[in-house]
Design a protein around this motif. Structure first.
Motif, mmCIF file in Angstrom:
data_model
loop_
_atom_site.group_PDB
_atom_site.id
_atom_site.type_symbol
_atom_site.label_atom_id
_atom_site.label_comp_id
_atom_site.label_asym_id
_atom_site.label_seq_id
_atom_site.Cartn_x
_atom_site.Cartn_y
_atom_site.Cartn_z
ATOM 1 N N PHE A 170 -1.349 -103.929 4.553
ATOM 2 C CA PHE A 170 -0.924 -103.677 5.925
ATOM 3 C C PHE A 170 0.592 -103.469 6.037
ATOM 4 O O PHE A 170 1.131 -103.503 7.144
ATOM 5 C CB PHE A 170 -1.340 -104.832 6.842
ATOM 6 C CG PHE A 170 -2.796 -104.818 7.189
ATOM 7 C CD1 PHE A 170 -3.294 -103.955 8.151
ATOM 8 C CD2 PHE A 170 -3.684 -105.667 6.538
ATOM 9 C CE1 PHE A 170 -4.641 -103.950 8.469
ATOM 10 C CE2 PHE A 170 -5.032 -105.666 6.840
ATOM 11 C CZ PHE A 170 -5.514 -104.801 7.809
ATOM 12 N N SER A 171 1.260 -103.278 4.916
ATOM 13 C CA SER A 171 2.700 -103.046 4.933
ATOM 14 C C SER A 171 2.996 -101.568 4.731
ATOM 15 O O SER A 171 2.120 -100.782 4.339
ATOM 16 C CB SER A 171 3.386 -103.880 3.846
ATOM 17 O OG SER A 171 3.161 -105.259 4.049
ATOM 18 N N SER A 172 4.222 -101.202 4.976
ATOM 19 C CA SER A 172 4.628 -99.812 4.782
ATOM 20 C C SER A 172 4.731 -99.504 3.299
ATOM 21 O O SER A 172 4.897 -100.401 2.462
ATOM 22 C CB SER A 172 5.963 -99.550 5.465
ATOM 23 O OG SER A 172 6.995 -100.308 4.848
ATOM 24 N N GLU A 211 7.043 -104.428 7.841
ATOM 25 C CA GLU A 211 6.918 -103.137 8.524
ATOM 26 C C GLU A 211 5.433 -102.773 8.652
ATOM 27 O O GLU A 211 4.957 -101.827 8.047
ATOM 28 C CB GLU A 211 7.680 -102.040 7.783
ATOM 29 C CG GLU A 211 9.167 -102.306 7.647
ATOM 30 C CD GLU A 211 9.859 -101.261 6.789
ATOM 31 O OE1 GLU A 211 9.173 -100.316 6.336
ATOM 32 O OE2 GLU A 211 11.081 -101.373 6.564
ATOM 33 N N PRO A 212 4.677 -103.548 9.436
ATOM 34 C CA PRO A 212 3.214 -103.380 9.501
ATOM 35 C C PRO A 212 2.790 -101.936 9.743
ATOM 36 O O PRO A 212 3.357 -101.230 10.589
ATOM 37 C CB PRO A 212 2.811 -104.282 10.681
ATOM 38 C CG PRO A 212 3.889 -105.306 10.742
ATOM 39 C CD PRO A 212 5.157 -104.599 10.355
ATOM 40 N N SER A 213 1.776 -101.533 8.992
ATOM 41 C CA SER A 213 1.278 -100.162 9.085
ATOM 42 C C SER A 213 -0.160 -100.122 8.593
ATOM 43 O O SER A 213 -0.557 -100.896 7.707
ATOM 44 C CB SER A 213 2.146 -99.226 8.237
ATOM 45 O OG SER A 213 1.579 -97.928 8.181
ATOM 46 N N ILE A 214 -0.962 -99.246 9.179
ATOM 47 C CA ILE A 214 -2.348 -99.046 8.739
ATOM 48 C C ILE A 214 -2.524 -97.649 8.129
ATOM 49 O O ILE A 214 -3.645 -97.147 8.037
ATOM 50 C CB ILE A 214 -3.330 -99.245 9.912
ATOM 51 C CG1 ILE A 214 -3.026 -98.242 11.045
ATOM 52 C CG2 ILE A 214 -3.296 -100.671 10.416
ATOM 53 C CD1 ILE A 214 -4.063 -98.261 12.148
ATOM 54 N N LYS A 215 -1.431 -97.059 7.700
ATOM 55 C CA LYS A 215 -1.491 -95.707 7.151
ATOM 56 C C LYS A 215 -2.360 -95.658 5.898
ATOM 57 O O LYS A 215 -3.067 -94.679 5.656
ATOM 58 C CB LYS A 215 -0.087 -95.198 6.839
ATOM 59 C CG LYS A 215 -0.059 -93.755 6.369
ATOM 60 C CD LYS A 215 1.358 -93.260 6.155
ATOM 61 C CE LYS A 215 1.350 -91.790 5.697
ATOM 62 N NZ LYS A 215 2.735 -91.282 5.467
ATOM 63 N N GLU A 270 7.186 -89.940 -1.981
ATOM 64 C CA GLU A 270 6.352 -90.407 -0.870
ATOM 65 C C GLU A 270 4.914 -90.620 -1.307
ATOM 66 O O GLU A 270 4.281 -91.620 -0.945
ATOM 67 C CB GLU A 270 6.426 -89.396 0.269
ATOM 68 C CG GLU A 270 5.628 -89.803 1.493
ATOM 69 C CD GLU A 270 5.698 -88.765 2.604
ATOM 70 O OE1 GLU A 270 5.026 -88.950 3.632
ATOM 71 O OE2 GLU A 270 6.422 -87.752 2.424
ATOM 72 N N LEU A 297 2.800 -94.069 -1.465
ATOM 73 C CA LEU A 297 1.511 -94.176 -0.792
ATOM 74 C C LEU A 297 0.425 -94.637 -1.755
ATOM 75 O O LEU A 297 -0.451 -95.429 -1.392
ATOM 76 C CB LEU A 297 1.132 -92.837 -0.172
ATOM 77 C CG LEU A 297 -0.206 -92.792 0.582
ATOM 78 C CD1 LEU A 297 -0.202 -93.786 1.731
ATOM 79 C CD2 LEU A 297 -0.486 -91.384 1.083
ATOM 80 N N GLN A 306 -5.911 -95.454 6.958
ATOM 81 C CA GLN A 306 -6.179 -94.128 7.524
ATOM 82 C C GLN A 306 -6.350 -93.098 6.411
ATOM 83 O O GLN A 306 -7.260 -92.257 6.471
ATOM 84 C CB GLN A 306 -5.045 -93.722 8.469
ATOM 85 C CG GLN A 306 -4.963 -94.560 9.728
ATOM 86 C CD GLN A 306 -3.752 -94.213 10.575
ATOM 87 O OE1 GLN A 306 -2.802 -93.584 10.103
ATOM 88 N NE2 GLN A 306 -3.755 -94.649 11.830
ATOM 89 N N GLU A 307 -5.495 -93.159 5.409
ATOM 90 C CA GLU A 307 -5.603 -92.236 4.287
ATOM 91 C C GLU A 307 -6.891 -92.472 3.507
ATOM 92 O O GLU A 307 -7.539 -91.521 3.046
ATOM 93 C CB GLU A 307 -4.390 -92.387 3.367
ATOM 94 C CG GLU A 307 -3.086 -91.918 3.976
ATOM 95 C CD GLU A 307 -3.044 -90.405 4.140
ATOM 96 O OE1 GLU A 307 -3.756 -89.710 3.396
ATOM 97 O OE2 GLU A 307 -2.287 -89.924 5.016
#
Length: 318
Positions: free
Chosen positions: A61-63, A78-82, A276, A280, A85-86
């Motif tokens: 759940f982090s960037s 830096e919470p993120s759900i990217k 990037e 990821l 999603q990917e």
């Protein structure tokens, strides 16, 4: 007399709910030290298991930059759900999820049915040749034909590159048969079978109406074992399956990780895009671990109460 006085000093009388007397035994110093040691060991085991799991969830759940920089410990940065999603944007992952559920549910039903069909007759003392059959089953735990003969058998049976290849070759576990047989032999008395026979019940009716309702704990245990095995099945799919549409989740996740890692270093010429994609890929692997582990973590609490009882009753002859 000294023993009696010592026993009196170490015991006391407590009033029961209906006026009955109950003897309460006080814990000795050795018992207290032992219990403290057990609690410490359990806390250590909990920390050893929980910390890696929390670490994986926090990274998922982090960037991507926070994960690549090693800044995540036990809380998302830096919470993120990217990453999720990917992961779910790839249709192969959803297909792999569906396949894994099919293999886990279908394989568990087949395995539990066959295990009970083998274990129950072996538990009856009147079954002729049960010791020979049991010895043959145990022999397979020590020796096997190997990968090549097994592959040739699956190929000759026409199961290669089919769903059956994921559930039939590993349908029966000898260890599960031993647990179920011991449970039936120690829990279902011969007198119960004789009473049912006198009432006109057949063997199948006795198994369905009496044995199975009394065997819910051990059925839950072996079903959980088979389900986890099928859900985590990886090598069989790698050997027997060629069609990507039949891949279970474990193979799909492996391919996604490899493709994400390679695509960032071979097909992209822009250094910024390479960085990037690599970042990821680093966070994506944590999200994929959570995705693949979530169904087992959700199912286990519902059968955990049967697990200890089923294993203990099935493993210790009473």
């Amino acid at each position: 007399m000294s023993v009696t006085l010592e026993g009196i000093r170490r015991t006391g009388r407590r009033q029961g709910p209906q006026g009955s007397q109950r003897t309460a035994i006080e814990e000795t110093r050795t018992d207290k030290i032992f219990l403290v040691g057990v609690k410490i060991m359990l806390w250590i085991a909990l920390i050893v298991v929980a910390v890696p799991l929390i670490y994986i969830v926090a990274n998922s759940f982090s960037s991507a930059s926070a994960v690549s920089g090693g800044r995540v410990l036990l809380w998302p940065i830096e919470p993120s759900i990217k990453a999720y999603q990917e992961a779910f944007s790839d249709p192969l992952i959803m297909k792999g999820y569906l396949n894994s559920f099919i293999y886990a549910i279908g394989g568990t039903l087949i395995s539990v049915t066959l295990t009970i069909a083998i274990a129950y007759p072996l538990s009856r003392r009147t079954f002729f040749g049960r010791n020979v059959i049991m010895s043959a089953l145990i022999f397979t735990m020590l020796f096997s034909g190997g990968l090549i003969p097994t592959y040739l058998v699956v190929q000759d049976l026409g199961m290669l590159n089919t769903r059956w290849a994921m559930v039939i070759p590993s349908a029966i576990g000898v260890w599960q048969v031993i647990i179920a047989r011991t449970f039936f032999r120690s829990t279902i008395p011969d007198e119960l079978y004789e009473a049912a026979t006198i009432d006109g019940a057949s063997d199948l009716r006795f198994l369905w109406s009496i044995v199975l309702p009394l065997s819910k704990p051990v059925i839950a245990v072996i079903a959980l074992m088979y389900a986890i095995f099928q859900w985590n099945s990886y090598f069989d799919a790698l050997i027997y399956l060629k069609d990507p549409g039949l891949y279970p989740l474990q193979i799909v996740l492996r391919n996604v990780l490899i493709l994400n890692t390679l695509s960032g270093s071979t097909t992209t010429t822009n250094l910024a895009q390479q960085l990037e994609q690599q970042q990821l890929a680093n966070v994506l692997k944590y999200a994929l671990i959570v995705i693949s582990s979530l169904p087992v973590l959700v199912i286990y609490p519902f059968v955990a109460r049967h697990f200890t009882k089923g294993v203990m009753v099935g493993a210790v002859k009473g």
